[in-house]
Design a protein around this motif. Structure first.
Motif: not given
Length: 458
Positions: A207-232
């Motif tokens: 269940g936690t794997v599935a939840s994590c994947i959904i958050g990552i996909i949204f932030l990579q594809k559709s987010s207009d304010f937050l982004s995973l780019k530059g995390t590191f």
């Protein structure tokens, strides 16, 4: 006068905002508790021993996860305030810093807790009959904790910018993954092995794997304010950001740790009681988890909206959000209490077959109904304080009520006065009353203080 005009302009939209942000947030929290209920029901055929064994791991598990809940609360506060200031760069600097901390801590703790699962469980449980099962469950869940911790932080950040529909979808994915894998492995279906308690643990991880994947996909594809780019990329982290995270997260971490230690001490008291009695108690606690789910959903909304108003320095608007949230909390509490009272017999009948357990559980439901109003209104008050940036007040209140009042009262009432589980309920009632009163007073003091700020009167 400008502030007053802003508030008047915002009035027509407040109801819509509570519906748009609040309903998905409440449903998300509710789904989490429904999944826990189904989870418990799916292992119930294995016997009270299995139910108690899995339930006992909750407190040590949450003790370690509380660090990440604190980081989630911190990132939610900062990104909501950054949203109010329309500062995307600042929001992502906070978000990325918290993500890096989460990944590092998850890897280290996951390895340690997997290796030392048995000593940890032995430290917190006195039920010798359930130790081996508890260790088995704890080792699997905590060994793969990185998926859950990333999910906690990703969803908290998304709530902070009002993306509760995405976090709701993430929660649904978590529930589906958990229940489906439970079905396959707990009793063994479709040719999969019967793993019983270990199968339940695998369901939790799935269940936690599935939840994590959904958050990552949204932030990579559709987010207009937050982004995973530059995390590191660390060069965007200013000394002020480090200081703010350390201050806010530090207070919330200590609040959560003290709270969890308090619950653990109370849990140790409970674990000294016979497992057949504690099994009924743990099922009764599901009702309070439902209450918490509704409160937590409203809390997410309050943190987002008050944090945004605080960032924009619209203090009158902030007060109206708190007032509306409290009215909603009271109505929800009354409805839930009625459901707990009139549906108690049917609820316990779905878990247990013997009439004594059902009758005892029905009485526990009356207590849960009485505690619901205290719990939900307290959660809303604390959420408002956090949205305003006050994390010290919630920490002090949680420390006093959960770390000091509840364990002491539990020991005196349950052990010294030999009231058993009823003593534990009595202690919970005393601590919740104190917590609710203090939060009510403190949040109004904080709002009055905002009224003295120059911009609030301009």
């Amino acid at each position: 006068m400008a502030e007053k005009a802003n508030v008047l302009d915002a009035k027509p939209n407040m109801k819509k905002e509570f519906i748009t942000i609040g309903i998905p947030a409440v449903l998300e929290s509710l789904i989490s508790v429904v999944v826990t209920s189904i989870d418990t029901k799916m292992i119930a055929p294995l016997g009270k021993k299995a139910v108690s064994a899995v339930s006992i791991t909750s407190q040590p598990k949450l003790l370690f996860l509380c660090i990440f809940f604190a980081l989630g609360t911190t990132v939610s506060i900062f990104v909501s305030q950054s949203l109010g200031r329309k500062d995307k760069e600042e929001a992502n600097a906070y978000f990325h810093t918290v993500l890096r901390i989460t990944i590092l801590l998850s890897v280290v703790l996951g390895i340690l807790l997997s290796v030392f699962a048995k000593p940890v469980i032995l430290l917190f449980s006195k039920q010798t009959e359930t130790i081996d099962l508890s260790v088995q469950f704890f080792r699997i869940v905590m060994g793969f904790m990185i998926f859950q911790t990333l999910s906690i932080v990703l969803n908290a950040a998304l709530r902070g910018v009002g993306k509760t529909k995405i976090t709701l979808f993430s929660s649904i994915a978590m529930g589906v993954g958990d229940i489906f894998v439970n079905y396959l492995f707990i009793e063994g279906h479709w040719g999969f092995p019967r793993l019983e308690v270990a199968g339940d643990a695998l369901g939790t991880v799935a269940g936690t794997v599935a939840s994590c994947i959904i958050g990552i996909i949204f932030l990579q594809k559709s987010s207009d304010f937050l982004s995973l780019k530059g995390t590191f990329r660390t060069k965007d982290v200013t000394p002020e950001i480090k200081k703010n995270i350390k201050s806010k997260a530090g207070n919330v971490v200590f609040e959560n740790i003290f709270t969890r230690i308090g619950f653990l001490i109370s849990g140790i008291v409970i674990s000294t009681l016979p497992y057949d009695k504690t099994a009924v108690y743990f099922v009764a606690m599901i009702l309070l988890n439902y209450s918490f789910a509704f409160g937590d959903g409203i809390q997410s909304t309050v943190v987002t909206l008050t944090g945004r108003s605080m960032g924009a320095e619209k203090y009158g608007e902030l007060r109206q959000y708190v007032s509306k949230a409290m009215k909603i909390a009271i109505v929800v509490s009354i409805v839930l209490s009625a459901i707990y009272i009139f549906g108690a017999h049917a609820f316990y009948g779905s878990f247990f077959k013997d009439e004594e357990a059902i009758a005892t559980g029905t009485k526990y439901s009356y207590v849960a109904a009485a505690l619901t109003l205290l719990q939900i209104t307290r959660i809303v008050n604390v959420a408002a304080m956090r949205g305003m940036g006050d994390v010290k007040g919630p920490r002090l209140m949680a420390t006093l009520c959960v770390l000091i009042i509840n364990p002491i009262a539990s020991y005196i009432l349950a052990i010294v006065l030999n009231l058993d589980v009823w003593g534990v309920w009595g202690a919970t009632t005393i601590s919740q009353i104190a917590w609710c009163l203090m939060s009510f007073i403190k949040v109004r003091q904080s709002m009055n203080k905002l009224g003295k700020e120059p911009k609030a009167e301009s």
